[in-house]
Design a protein around this motif. Sequence first.
Motif, PDB file in Angstrom:
ATOM      1  N   ASN A 184       0.853  -1.183   0.000  1.00 49.62           N
ATOM      2  CA  ASN A 184       0.000   0.000   0.000  1.00 49.62           C
ATOM      3  C   ASN A 184       0.891   1.235   0.000  1.00 49.62           C
ATOM      4  O   ASN A 184       0.824   2.052   0.912  1.00 49.62           O
ATOM      5  CB  ASN A 184      -0.938  -0.015   1.211  1.00 49.62           C
ATOM      6  CG  ASN A 184      -1.971   1.085   1.134  1.00 49.62           C
ATOM      7  OD1 ASN A 184      -2.314   1.560   0.054  1.00 49.62           O
ATOM      8  ND2 ASN A 184      -2.462   1.501   2.282  1.00 49.62           N
ATOM      9  N   ARG A 225       1.870   4.979  -4.713  1.00 49.14           N
ATOM     10  CA  ARG A 225       1.204   4.060  -5.650  1.00 49.14           C
ATOM     11  C   ARG A 225       2.171   3.530  -6.712  1.00 49.14           C
ATOM     12  O   ARG A 225       1.754   3.006  -7.736  1.00 49.14           O
ATOM     13  CB  ARG A 225      -0.021   4.688  -6.330  1.00 49.14           C
ATOM     14  CG  ARG A 225      -1.030   5.369  -5.408  1.00 49.14           C
ATOM     15  CD  ARG A 225      -1.499   4.610  -4.230  1.00 49.14           C
ATOM     16  NE  ARG A 225      -2.241   3.395  -4.517  1.00 49.14           N
ATOM     17  CZ  ARG A 225      -2.535   2.501  -3.595  1.00 49.14           C
ATOM     18  NH1 ARG A 225      -2.154   2.677  -2.361  1.00 49.14           N
ATOM     19  NH2 ARG A 225      -3.194   1.424  -3.893  1.00 49.14           N
ATOM     20  N   GLU A 275       1.663   0.091  -8.143  1.00 53.40           N
ATOM     21  CA  GLU A 275       0.595  -0.051  -9.134  1.00 53.40           C
ATOM     22  C   GLU A 275       1.038   0.480 -10.495  1.00 53.40           C
ATOM     23  O   GLU A 275       0.808  -0.150 -11.528  1.00 53.40           O
ATOM     24  CB  GLU A 275      -0.668   0.668  -8.668  1.00 53.40           C
ATOM     25  CG  GLU A 275      -1.302   0.011  -7.455  1.00 53.40           C
ATOM     26  CD  GLU A 275      -2.469   0.817  -6.900  1.00 53.40           C
ATOM     27  OE1 GLU A 275      -2.748   1.924  -7.403  1.00 53.40           O
ATOM     28  OE2 GLU A 275      -3.100   0.317  -5.948  1.00 53.40           O
TER      29      GLU A 275
END
Length: 130
Positions: free
Chosen positions: A93, A97, A100
Amino acid sequence: KLASAVRGIGIDLERIDGGRGKRIGRRVLTEKEQKELGRLEAIGISKEQEAMLRFSLKESVYKAMHPIICQYVGFQEAEITPFPDGTAQVTLNLTSRSHEHLGIVVQSASWKTMGDFFVTSASVGLKDRC
């Protein structure tokens, strides 16, 4: 998605030390991780020792990811759940980010005891874009 070949490997070694684990646990574990402590007591690992194990696993994950993301990762940005069979689940997390955007996947995280030490490892790859 499936991950491509391993892009990073991290290894860590930490002394199994309950006293140090209590201090470290408060500093490096997320609230969820702190509440989950005790899952390994059935195999003889105390809550304090499990805190050290989670710390070591986080270190391994960070070492595996750093060459790819080249940025600081805080202890609260990954949650680790170790299992009695020597594997672990990792949930990333990152505030940035980056995991991602870059498609980083933790392919494996594992641990074992060797004498007075936890030995942990993690490998990361990138999601296949095809």
